[in-house]
Design an enzyme around this catalytic site. Structure first.
Site, PDB file in Angstrom:
ATOM      1  N   ARG A 115       0.828  -1.200   0.000  1.00 25.25           N
ATOM      2  CA  ARG A 115       0.000   0.000   0.000  1.00 25.25           C
ATOM      3  C   ARG A 115       0.866   1.256   0.000  1.00 25.25           C
ATOM      4  O   ARG A 115       0.545   2.247  -0.658  1.00 25.25           O
ATOM      5  CB  ARG A 115      -0.928  -0.005   1.216  1.00 25.25           C
ATOM      6  CG  ARG A 115      -2.018  -1.059   1.135  1.00 25.25           C
ATOM      7  CD  ARG A 115      -2.970  -0.968   2.300  1.00 25.25           C
ATOM      8  NE  ARG A 115      -3.996  -1.995   2.227  1.00 25.25           N
ATOM      9  CZ  ARG A 115      -4.996  -2.116   3.091  1.00 25.25           C
ATOM     10  NH1 ARG A 115      -5.090  -1.269   4.100  1.00 25.25           N
ATOM     11  NH2 ARG A 115      -5.889  -3.070   2.956  1.00 25.25           N
ATOM     12  N   CYS A 165      -0.886   6.526   8.754  1.00 23.82           N
ATOM     13  CA  CYS A 165      -1.280   5.172   8.342  1.00 23.82           C
ATOM     14  C   CYS A 165      -2.452   5.306   7.380  1.00 23.82           C
ATOM     15  O   CYS A 165      -2.452   6.197   6.540  1.00 23.82           O
ATOM     16  CB  CYS A 165      -1.623   4.295   9.555  1.00 23.82           C
ATOM     17  SG  CYS A 165      -2.976   4.911  10.570  1.00 23.82           S
TER      18      CYS A 165
END
Length: 277
Positions: A176, A232
Site C-alpha cells: 500500500r 497510516c
C-alpha cells in the site's frame, strides 16, 4: 506505573481501588468480528468497555478524528474514571487498537495510562481468569481537559512536504505504501518512510524491546534526534508507531489524524509511489 505493563503485573493489581481496566478492542470495517459482542462474552475481570469505534469526533471533516475535549471528558465520566485513576488499556485486535486509545488519553494529558503487553490474547493463552457480561460502574465527574499539540492536519503535512522539518513515517504495509497494483492505494505522502506496524511486535504479540524498536526506525531512515509524524490509513496504526517510539524514549512525536483516508481522497495532494527512498 510504566506505559507498558505485563499480564502478571495486571493480575496482581486487579481489584485496586484506583485501577481501571478498559477493553479498547476495535476491528477494521471489513472484519466480520464484533468487538462489543466479544467483550460481552469474555473480558479481563472488571474491565469496562471503552467502545473505541465511537470514541471519535463525528462533527469533524477529518475521517475518524480524535474526540473533542468535551467528548473525552464525557466518555471518561461515563466509565467512572477520575483524573487520579490508573488506566490499563488492552485489545484483541489485529490492528493493536489499544495504542489509539493510549494516544487519545495522552493527547488530553492523562499521564497514568498504560497498555497491556500482549493484550487479551496473551492473557487468555496464560489461562488467566475471564468474565462475561457488562461491568456496571457509577459515573464520575471528569473535568474537560486541555488538548495538547500532538496531531497534524492536512495543511501541516502539505507545508511539511516543502519544508521537511518533520519526518513522516507510514505504518501501512509495503504494498500500500508503494501504491502497487491491487493494493487500493495510490502511494504515500512524498518523502515518507515506511515502518509497517507489525514489525514492532514479537511472535507472541508483545512489543519488542526499546532498543530493537529504535533500530527498526533507524533502519527505515528515521533519525531519532529529529521530530517525527506518524501516519497510516485512518490514524489507528499510526498510534502503534507513536507508542513504539514512546517506548524507545522519543517524546517529540505527532500523529497525522487524517492519514491516508484524508490525503489519498484529495486529488490535489501530492502522492509518491514506490518504495521509500
Amino acid at each position: 506505573m510504566d506505559s507498558l505493563v505485563s499480564t502478571r503485573w495486571l493480575a496482581d493489581q486487579l481489584g485496586a481501588d484506583d485501577l481501571v481496566v478498559l477493553d479498547a478492542t476495535m476491528h477494521l470495517p471489513d472484519n466480520p468480528r464484533d468487538a462489543a459482542e466479544e467483550y460481552a462474552a469474555a473480558h479481563v475481570p472488571g474491565a469496562r468497555w471503552l467502545d473505541l469505534a465511537s470514541f471519535v469526533d463525528t462533527g469533524s471533516p477529518v475521517p475518524k478524528a480524535v474526540p473533542t475535549a468535551e467528548q473525552f471528558a464525557d466518555r471518561l465520566g461515563h466509565l467512572g474514571i477520575t483524573p487520579e485513576s490508573r488506566v490499563v488499556l488492552y485489545d484483541d485486535s489485529q490492528i493493536k487498537s489499544a495504542a489509539r486509545a493510549w494516544f487519545v488519553f495522552r493527547l488530553y494529558g492523562f499521564a497514568k495510562v498504560a497498555i497491556l503487553d500482549g493484550g487479551l490474547a496473551k492473557w487468555k493463552a496464560e489461562g488467566r481468569a475471564l468474565e462475561a457480561g457488562q461491568t456496571p460502574v457509577p459515573p464520575s465527574e471528569f473535568p474537560v481537559p486541555t488538548r495538547r499539540p500532538g496531531t497534524r492536519t492536512k495543511a501541516d503535512i502539505l507545508a511539511n512536504c516543502d519544508q521537511r522539518a518533520e519526518q513522516v513515517v507510514d505504518a501501512r504495509d509495503a504494498a500500500r505504501f508503494a501504491g502497487e497494483a491491487g493494493s487500493g492505494s495510490a502511494g504515500h505522502i512524498p518523502g515518507a518512510a515506511n515502518v509497517p506496524f507489525p514489525l514492532l511486535f514479537a511472535e507472541d504479540g508483545t512489543y519488542r524491546a526499546p532498543d530493537e524498536i529504535a533500530a527498526i526506525f533507524a533502519g527505515a531512515g528515521i533519525a531519532l534526534d529529529r521530530p517525527v509524524v506518524t501516519s497510516c490509513n485512518s490514524g489507528m496504526t499510526a498510534a502503534v508507531l507513536a507508542f513504539g517510539l514512546h517506548l524507545a524514549g522519543k517524546l517529540d512525536v505527532a500523529l497525522y489524524d487524517g492519514s491516508w483516508l484524508e490525503w489519498g481522497s484529495d486529488p490535489d495532494t501530492p502522492k509518491e509511489q514506490g518504495a521509500a527512498r
